[in-house]
Design an enzyme around this catalytic site. Structure first.
Site, PDB file in Angstrom:
ATOM      1  CG  ASP A 121      67.961  57.928  22.827  1.00 40.74           C
ATOM      2  OD1 ASP A 121      67.983  57.487  23.992  1.00 40.74           O
ATOM      3  OD2 ASP A 121      67.007  58.584  22.361  1.00 40.74           O
ATOM      4  CE1 TYR A 164      60.879  57.954  21.053  1.00 40.58           C
ATOM      5  CE2 TYR A 164      63.118  57.303  20.533  1.00 40.58           C
ATOM      6  CZ  TYR A 164      62.235  58.154  21.159  1.00 40.58           C
ATOM      7  OH  TYR A 164      62.730  59.214  21.887  1.00 40.58           O
ATOM      8  CE  LYS A 215      64.741  58.273  25.194  1.00 40.74           C
ATOM      9  NZ  LYS A 215      64.743  57.931  23.764  1.00 40.74           N
ATOM     10  CG  HIS A 260      59.957  58.040  26.899  1.00 41.50           C
ATOM     11  ND1 HIS A 260      59.966  57.238  25.782  1.00 41.50           N
ATOM     12  CD2 HIS A 260      60.102  59.307  26.427  1.00 41.50           C
ATOM     13  CE1 HIS A 260      60.106  57.983  24.704  1.00 41.50           C
ATOM     14  NE2 HIS A 260      60.185  59.239  25.065  1.00 41.50           N
TER      15      HIS A 260
END
Ligand SMILES: NC(=O)c1ccc[n+]([C@@H]2O[C@H](COP(=O)([O-])OP(=O)(O)OC[C@H]3O[C@@H](n4cnc5c(N)ncnc54)[C@H](OP(=O)(O)O)[C@@H]3O)[C@@H](O)[C@H]2O)c1
Length: 296
Positions: A45, A50, A75, A108
């Protein structure tokens, strides 16, 4: 007892334990992903925000594990919410990951004050699903009210809702709503990272130091993290513990050889405080729209 595989509402299969990579430094992410895949994980994930999708792809290729055996979840960040921007967000993510398709692509979080954009973004996910570019779509940090608003406007019921969920905040009401709608609840901070990692406010109690969990762990010769992950698995959730440490990556996957009793599950359920440690999905931070996702 092995670690079960879950079946999403469109038939796609998802291993119940995956590796999370939030706050995994880019330079540590490829090694963590490679280590997890060699350990036996088949679900990673990540998220555009990120900043480590490229390294997730590197770790996948370095592992030697066949791409088709791994569920890659990522996401779409809120600054990419609109029909066209979300379609382009897919291109950015696949470009960085070095893959042609994404197995599970989710929003997200909702953008409560711009819910029309949230819906437009989700409709773009529906198109990607129809075109076979993604295998399943979903949401994250959606409350029952967000789900109501979404479902009033779209065709495809999300396959997952990824939310803060650990023993101190287990969201039983939301889990019930997800279940009734056929949405798999996916736990972020499944071993309570949000209750102890630095930078998220004072006065938190670390789930990792909880006495009830310590006692159950001692009875089974396991660690509190393993007990929490077993609790998620036995209650039918997907969990995505994050670690960049190969020993802890292996520890978090070594939960197939013990079983919690009904009383133990109930005593962990009873730890719920009803108070989240992470951000309230209804409280919007304008700065979140200013964080732009770079091109691939
Ligand atoms: N959708 C969202 O808004 C959202 C928000 C947060 C997180 N997530 C996702 O959920 C994933 C997991 O959540 P999280 O990272 O917040 O928290 P978590 O997985 O509950 O906890 C991670 C923390 O626990 C440590 N750790 C890992 N295994 C351990 C073990 N066996 N014993 C002791 N400590 C251990 C990790 O450090 P080391 O790395 O040093 O082992 C890290 O500090 C994220 O990586 C991300 O993929 C999503």
């Amino acid at each position: 007892m092995s670690i079960p595989t879950l079946t999403l509402n469109n038939g796609v299969e998802l291993p119940s334990i995956g590796l999370g990579v939030y706050q995994s430094a880019a330079e540590e992410t490829a090694a963590a992903v490679e280590s997890a895949l060699r350990t036996g994980y088949r679900h990673i994930d990540t998220a555009a925000i990120y900043g480590n999708e490229r390294q997730v792809g590197e770790g996948l290729r370095a592992s030697g594990v066949d791409r088709d055996e791994v569920v890659i979840e990522t996401k779409v960040w809120v600054s990419d919410f609109s029909h066209d921007r979300t379609l382009h967000a897919f291109e950015k993510s696949t470009g960085k990951l070095g893959v042609d398709t994404i197995d599970l692509l989710i929003l997200h979080q909702p953008a409560p004050s711009r819910f029309d954009q949230t819906i437009a973004a989700y409709q773009a996910l529906e198109e990607l699903l129809a075109d076979g570019r993604v295998r399943a779509i979903g949401v994250s940090n959606f409350t029952p009210s967000h789900l109501d608003q979404l479902l009033a406007a779209v065709e495809v019921v999300p396959a997952v809702n990824q939310v803060e969920l650990h023993p101190y905040f287990s969201q039983p009401a939301l889990q019930g709503v997800d279940h009734d709608l056929g949405i798999l609840t996916q736990a972020w901070s499944p071993i309570g990272g949000i209750t102890f990692y630095p930078g998220w406010g004072e006065h938190r109690r670390s789930v990792m130091e909880d006495e009830t969990l310590a006692a159950i762990a001692a009875d089974h010769g396991k660690t509190p993290a393993q007990v929490m992950l077993r609790w998620h698995v036995q209650e039918g959730r997907s969990a995505i513990p994050k670690s960049v440490n190969p020993v802890r990556i292996a520890e978090n996957f070594d939960i197939g050889d013990f079983e919690l009793s009904g009383d133990e599950l109930a005593s962990i359920d009873a730890l719920d405080s009803g108070v989240r440690s992470g951000p309230d999905p209804d409280v919007e931070r304008p700065a979140m729209f200013e964080r732009m996702i770079p091109e691939a």
